[in-house]
Design a protein around this motif. Structure first.
Motif, PDB file in Angstrom:
ATOM      1  N   ALA A  69      10.363   0.102  -4.500  1.00 12.19           N
ATOM      2  CA  ALA A  69       9.741  -0.949  -3.680  1.00 12.19           C
ATOM      3  C   ALA A  69      10.169  -0.816  -2.220  1.00 12.19           C
ATOM      4  O   ALA A  69       9.348  -0.982  -1.300  1.00 12.19           O
ATOM      5  N   SER A  89       7.212   3.433   3.703  1.00 11.65           N
ATOM      6  CA  SER A  89       6.049   4.303   3.819  1.00 11.65           C
ATOM      7  C   SER A  89       4.852   3.547   4.372  1.00 11.65           C
ATOM      8  O   SER A  89       4.146   4.041   5.258  1.00 11.65           O
ATOM      9  N   GLU A  90       4.628   2.343   3.868  1.00  9.97           N
ATOM     10  CA  GLU A  90       3.473   1.565   4.311  1.00  9.97           C
ATOM     11  C   GLU A  90       3.622   1.068   5.740  1.00  9.97           C
ATOM     12  O   GLU A  90       2.637   0.666   6.365  1.00  9.97           O
ATOM     13  N   SER A  96      13.159   0.725  -9.913  1.00 11.68           N
ATOM     14  CA  SER A  96      11.995  -0.032  -9.442  1.00 11.68           C
ATOM     15  C   SER A  96      12.273  -0.698  -8.102  1.00 11.68           C
ATOM     16  O   SER A  96      11.405  -0.745  -7.216  1.00 11.68           O
ATOM     17  N   ILE A 122       8.420   2.315  -0.721  1.00 13.21           N
ATOM     18  CA  ILE A 122       7.001   2.035  -0.469  1.00 13.21           C
ATOM     19  C   ILE A 122       6.847   1.171   0.779  1.00 13.21           C
ATOM     20  O   ILE A 122       5.937   1.399   1.594  1.00 13.21           O
ATOM     21  N   ARG A 139       7.498   7.056 -10.289  1.00 11.35           N
ATOM     22  CA  ARG A 139       7.088   5.703  -9.951  1.00 11.35           C
ATOM     23  C   ARG A 139       6.329   5.642  -8.617  1.00 11.35           C
ATOM     24  O   ARG A 139       5.590   4.692  -8.364  1.00 11.35           O
ATOM     25  N   LEU A 140       6.542   6.661  -7.766  1.00 12.16           N
ATOM     26  CA  LEU A 140       5.884   6.693  -6.456  1.00 12.16           C
ATOM     27  C   LEU A 140       4.514   7.362  -6.494  1.00 12.16           C
ATOM     28  O   LEU A 140       3.666   7.100  -5.636  1.00 12.16           O
ATOM     29  N   ASN A 144       0.841   8.475  -6.776  1.00 16.76           N
ATOM     30  CA  ASN A 144      -0.422   7.753  -6.639  1.00 16.76           C
ATOM     31  C   ASN A 144      -0.282   6.396  -5.949  1.00 16.76           C
ATOM     32  O   ASN A 144      -1.219   5.592  -5.947  1.00 16.76           O
ATOM     33  N   ARG A 145       0.890   6.156  -5.360  1.00 16.60           N
ATOM     34  CA  ARG A 145       1.078   4.918  -4.608  1.00 16.60           C
ATOM     35  C   ARG A 145       1.288   5.209  -3.116  1.00 16.60           C
ATOM     36  O   ARG A 145       0.754   4.512  -2.271  1.00 16.60           O
ATOM     37  N   VAL A 146       2.094   6.224  -2.835  1.00 14.06           N
ATOM     38  CA  VAL A 146       2.300   6.688  -1.455  1.00 14.06           C
ATOM     39  C   VAL A 146       2.416   8.210  -1.502  1.00 14.06           C
ATOM     40  O   VAL A 146       2.681   8.790  -2.563  1.00 14.06           O
TER      41      VAL A 146
END
Length: 245
Positions: A94, A100-101, A90, A97, A126-127, A129-131
Protein backbone atom coordinates in the motif's frame (compact mmCIF):
# COMPACT_ATOMS: atom_id res chain seq x y z
CA UNK A 1 -7.67 19.58 -20.87
CA UNK A 2 -6.17 16.90 -18.61
CA UNK A 3 -2.91 15.14 -19.35
CA UNK A 4 -2.38 11.41 -19.08
CA UNK A 5 -0.67 10.58 -15.80
CA UNK A 6 2.12 8.00 -15.66
CA UNK A 7 2.70 6.40 -12.27
CA UNK A 8 6.21 5.77 -11.04
CA UNK A 9 7.89 2.37 -11.33
CA UNK A 10 8.73 0.12 -8.40
CA UNK A 11 12.15 -1.44 -9.04
CA UNK A 12 13.20 -4.60 -7.22
CA UNK A 13 16.98 -4.23 -7.41
CA UNK A 14 19.27 -7.18 -6.68
CA UNK A 15 22.31 -6.11 -4.67
CA UNK A 16 24.23 -9.35 -5.02
CA UNK A 17 25.88 -11.19 -2.11
CA UNK A 18 26.86 -8.12 -0.10
CA UNK A 19 29.76 -6.38 -1.84
CA UNK A 20 29.15 -3.15 -3.77
CA UNK A 21 31.48 -4.04 -6.64
CA UNK A 22 29.50 -7.22 -7.32
CA UNK A 23 26.35 -5.23 -8.11
CA UNK A 24 25.37 -4.84 -11.76
CA UNK A 25 25.87 -1.57 -13.61
CA UNK A 26 22.07 -1.22 -13.88
CA UNK A 27 21.63 -1.71 -10.13
CA UNK A 28 24.32 0.85 -9.36
CA UNK A 29 22.75 3.39 -11.73
CA UNK A 30 19.26 3.00 -10.28
CA UNK A 31 20.46 3.18 -6.68
CA UNK A 32 22.60 6.27 -7.22
CA UNK A 33 19.75 8.02 -9.03
CA UNK A 34 16.97 7.00 -6.66
CA UNK A 35 14.80 9.62 -4.99
CA UNK A 36 12.95 6.96 -2.94
CA UNK A 37 14.33 3.69 -1.59
CA UNK A 38 12.72 0.92 0.42
CA UNK A 39 14.36 -2.01 2.19
CA UNK A 40 13.58 -4.79 4.64
CA UNK A 41 15.14 -4.95 8.08
CA UNK A 42 14.66 -6.37 11.52
CA UNK A 43 13.27 -3.99 14.10
CA UNK A 44 16.01 -1.99 15.71
CA UNK A 45 18.56 -2.84 13.00
CA UNK A 46 19.91 -0.78 10.13
CA UNK A 47 19.26 -3.62 7.70
CA UNK A 48 21.82 -5.55 5.68
CA UNK A 49 20.50 -4.30 2.34
CA UNK A 50 20.73 -0.69 3.52
CA UNK A 51 24.28 -1.26 4.75
CA UNK A 52 25.38 -2.57 1.36
CA UNK A 53 24.47 0.70 -0.39
CA UNK A 54 26.07 2.98 2.21
CA UNK A 55 27.74 5.90 0.43
CA UNK A 56 25.87 5.39 -2.86
CA UNK A 57 22.64 7.25 -2.13
CA UNK A 58 21.90 10.75 -3.35
CA UNK A 59 21.45 13.53 -0.76
CA UNK A 60 17.84 13.91 0.31
CA UNK A 61 16.73 10.43 -0.73
CA UNK A 62 13.49 9.38 0.98
CA UNK A 63 13.93 6.10 2.85
CA UNK A 64 11.17 3.61 3.62
CA UNK A 65 12.35 0.90 6.05
CA UNK A 66 10.05 -2.13 6.07
CA UNK A 67 10.42 -3.80 9.46
CA UNK A 68 9.50 -7.45 9.74
CA UNK A 69 6.83 -8.08 12.38
CA UNK A 70 8.37 -11.47 13.11
CA UNK A 71 11.57 -13.32 12.20
CA UNK A 72 12.38 -16.34 14.37
CA UNK A 73 10.09 -15.62 17.33
CA UNK A 74 7.32 -17.82 15.90
CA UNK A 75 7.91 -21.11 14.02
CA UNK A 76 7.29 -20.67 10.29
CA UNK A 77 4.70 -23.47 10.31
CA UNK A 78 2.62 -21.66 12.95
CA UNK A 79 -0.54 -20.16 11.31
CA UNK A 80 0.22 -16.85 13.04
CA UNK A 81 3.48 -16.57 11.09
CA UNK A 82 1.81 -16.44 7.69
CA UNK A 83 -0.98 -14.20 8.95
CA UNK A 84 1.45 -11.63 10.37
CA UNK A 85 3.63 -11.62 7.27
CA UNK A 86 0.68 -11.38 4.90
CA UNK A 87 -0.61 -8.29 6.71
CA UNK A 88 2.91 -6.85 6.75
CA UNK A 89 3.42 -7.33 3.00
CA UNK A 90 0.02 -5.85 2.22
CA UNK A 91 0.88 -2.76 4.27
CA UNK A 92 4.22 -2.37 2.49
CA UNK A 93 2.52 -2.71 -0.89
CA UNK A 94 0.00 0.00 0.00
CA UNK A 95 2.87 2.39 0.79
CA UNK A 96 4.69 1.55 -2.43
CA UNK A 97 1.54 2.05 -4.49
CA UNK A 98 0.97 5.41 -2.81
CA UNK A 99 4.50 6.51 -3.80
CA UNK A 100 4.05 5.22 -7.34
CA UNK A 101 0.70 6.94 -7.80
CA UNK A 102 2.31 10.19 -6.67
CA UNK A 103 4.55 9.86 -9.70
CA UNK A 104 7.78 8.75 -8.03
CA UNK A 105 9.95 5.76 -8.84
CA UNK A 106 10.88 3.58 -5.86
CA UNK A 107 13.96 1.36 -5.64
CA UNK A 108 13.42 -1.63 -3.36
CA UNK A 109 16.81 -2.93 -2.21
CA UNK A 110 17.00 -6.73 -2.41
CA UNK A 111 19.85 -8.85 -1.06
CA UNK A 112 21.07 -11.39 -3.59
CA UNK A 113 18.59 -11.85 -6.44
CA UNK A 114 15.01 -10.57 -6.00
CA UNK A 115 13.47 -13.75 -7.42
CA UNK A 116 15.57 -16.23 -5.42
CA UNK A 117 14.08 -16.90 -1.96
CA UNK A 118 13.76 -13.15 -1.38
CA UNK A 119 11.10 -11.13 0.41
CA UNK A 120 10.58 -8.91 -2.63
CA UNK A 121 8.71 -11.73 -4.38
CA UNK A 122 5.85 -11.26 -1.92
CA UNK A 123 5.62 -7.59 -2.87
CA UNK A 124 6.00 -8.29 -6.58
CA UNK A 125 3.00 -10.61 -6.82
CA UNK A 126 0.85 -8.08 -4.96
CA UNK A 127 2.03 -5.14 -7.10
CA UNK A 128 1.52 -6.78 -10.49
CA UNK A 129 -1.18 -5.16 -12.64
CA UNK A 130 -1.54 -2.34 -10.12
CA UNK A 131 1.57 -0.22 -10.78
CA UNK A 132 4.59 -0.65 -13.08
CA UNK A 133 7.14 -3.09 -11.63
CA UNK A 134 10.61 -3.93 -12.90
CA UNK A 135 13.17 -6.41 -11.55
CA UNK A 136 16.95 -6.15 -11.76
CA UNK A 137 18.62 -9.54 -11.17
CA UNK A 138 21.62 -9.92 -8.88
CA UNK A 139 24.38 -12.43 -8.15
CA UNK A 140 23.08 -14.95 -5.62
CA UNK A 141 24.77 -15.68 -2.33
CA UNK A 142 25.26 -19.30 -3.34
CA UNK A 143 27.18 -18.26 -6.45
CA UNK A 144 29.51 -16.17 -4.30
CA UNK A 145 29.83 -19.09 -1.89
CA UNK A 146 30.98 -21.70 -4.39
CA UNK A 147 33.30 -19.14 -5.98
CA UNK A 148 34.84 -18.60 -2.53
CA UNK A 149 35.78 -22.30 -2.36
CA UNK A 150 37.82 -22.04 -5.56
CA UNK A 151 36.07 -25.09 -7.01
CA UNK A 152 33.37 -25.45 -9.70
CA UNK A 153 30.04 -26.46 -8.21
CA UNK A 154 28.89 -28.58 -11.18
CA UNK A 155 30.48 -30.52 -14.04
CA UNK A 156 28.90 -32.05 -17.14
CA UNK A 157 25.59 -33.65 -16.22
CA UNK A 158 25.72 -33.00 -12.47
CA UNK A 159 22.37 -32.34 -10.83
CA UNK A 160 22.42 -29.38 -8.43
CA UNK A 161 19.94 -29.33 -5.54
CA UNK A 162 19.19 -26.26 -3.42
CA UNK A 163 17.74 -27.01 0.02
CA UNK A 164 16.51 -25.01 2.97
CA UNK A 165 17.85 -26.41 6.25
CA UNK A 166 14.42 -25.68 7.72
CA UNK A 167 13.13 -28.88 6.05
CA UNK A 168 12.50 -31.96 8.22
CA UNK A 169 15.62 -34.05 8.78
CA UNK A 170 14.29 -37.03 6.82
CA UNK A 171 13.63 -34.86 3.76
CA UNK A 172 17.07 -33.29 4.00
CA UNK A 173 18.70 -36.72 4.06
CA UNK A 174 16.59 -37.95 1.14
CA UNK A 175 17.52 -35.02 -1.10
CA UNK A 176 21.18 -35.05 -0.08
CA UNK A 177 21.47 -38.74 -0.92
CA UNK A 178 19.96 -38.27 -4.38
CA UNK A 179 21.89 -35.24 -5.68
CA UNK A 180 25.35 -34.72 -7.16
CA UNK A 181 25.98 -31.12 -6.09
CA UNK A 182 24.33 -29.45 -3.13
CA UNK A 183 23.58 -25.99 -1.73
CA UNK A 184 21.98 -25.65 1.71
CA UNK A 185 20.72 -22.28 2.96
CA UNK A 186 19.00 -20.96 6.10
CA UNK A 187 21.21 -22.99 8.41
CA UNK A 188 21.37 -21.10 11.73
CA UNK A 189 19.61 -23.07 14.43
CA UNK A 190 19.19 -26.00 12.01
CA UNK A 191 22.92 -26.80 12.07
CA UNK A 192 22.71 -29.97 14.17
CA UNK A 193 19.83 -31.34 12.10
CA UNK A 194 21.76 -30.74 8.90
CA UNK A 195 24.86 -32.38 10.36
CA UNK A 196 22.90 -35.52 11.22
CA UNK A 197 21.49 -35.66 7.68
CA UNK A 198 24.97 -35.32 6.16
CA UNK A 199 26.39 -38.00 8.46
CA UNK A 200 23.47 -40.31 7.71
CA UNK A 201 24.09 -40.01 3.96
CA UNK A 202 27.87 -40.34 4.45
CA UNK A 203 28.49 -36.98 2.77
CA UNK A 204 29.73 -34.85 5.67
CA UNK A 205 33.35 -35.24 4.54
CA UNK A 206 32.45 -33.69 1.15
CA UNK A 207 30.71 -30.63 2.59
CA UNK A 208 32.02 -27.08 3.03
CA UNK A 209 30.71 -24.21 5.14
CA UNK A 210 30.98 -20.69 3.75
CA UNK A 211 30.22 -17.74 6.01
CA UNK A 212 29.63 -14.21 4.68
CA UNK A 213 30.55 -15.07 1.08
CA UNK A 214 32.15 -12.14 -0.81
CA UNK A 215 32.11 -9.97 2.32
CA UNK A 216 35.13 -8.72 4.25
CA UNK A 217 34.66 -11.33 6.99
CA UNK A 218 34.30 -14.30 4.61
CA UNK A 219 35.28 -17.72 6.01
CA UNK A 220 35.53 -21.06 4.19
CA UNK A 221 36.06 -24.27 6.19
CA UNK A 222 35.32 -28.00 5.83
CA UNK A 223 31.94 -28.71 7.39
CA UNK A 224 33.45 -31.45 9.55
CA UNK A 225 35.45 -28.76 11.39
CA UNK A 226 32.38 -26.72 12.34
CA UNK A 227 31.80 -26.96 16.07
CA UNK A 228 30.06 -23.75 17.08
CA UNK A 229 26.87 -22.09 15.91
CA UNK A 230 26.98 -20.42 12.49
CA UNK A 231 25.77 -16.96 11.42
CA UNK A 232 22.68 -16.39 9.31
CA UNK A 233 24.73 -15.60 6.21
CA UNK A 234 26.11 -19.12 5.93
CA UNK A 235 25.83 -21.68 3.14
CA UNK A 236 26.81 -25.35 3.04
CA UNK A 237 28.04 -26.80 -0.26
CA UNK A 238 28.92 -30.14 -1.76
CA UNK A 239 30.66 -29.91 -5.13
CA UNK A 240 29.66 -32.09 -8.05
CA UNK A 241 32.24 -34.33 -9.68
CA UNK A 242 30.57 -35.19 -12.97
CA UNK A 243 31.50 -35.72 -16.61
CA UNK A 244 34.31 -33.69 -18.09
CA UNK A 245 36.63 -34.01 -21.16
Amino acid sequence: MTQDFTPGTVYGVGLGPGCQDLMSVRADRLIRGATHIAYFRKKGRKGHARSIVEGLLAPGVVEMPMEYPVTTEIPFDDPRYNALLSTFYSRCVAQLIEMSEAGGDVVVLCEGDPFFYGSFMHLYTRLLNRVPVSVVPGITGMSAAWTATGQPITWGDDVLTVLMATLPEAQLAEHIAQTDALVVMKIGRNLDKLRRALVHTEREADAWLIEYAAMTNQRVIPFSEVEESVPYFSIVLIHGNGRRP
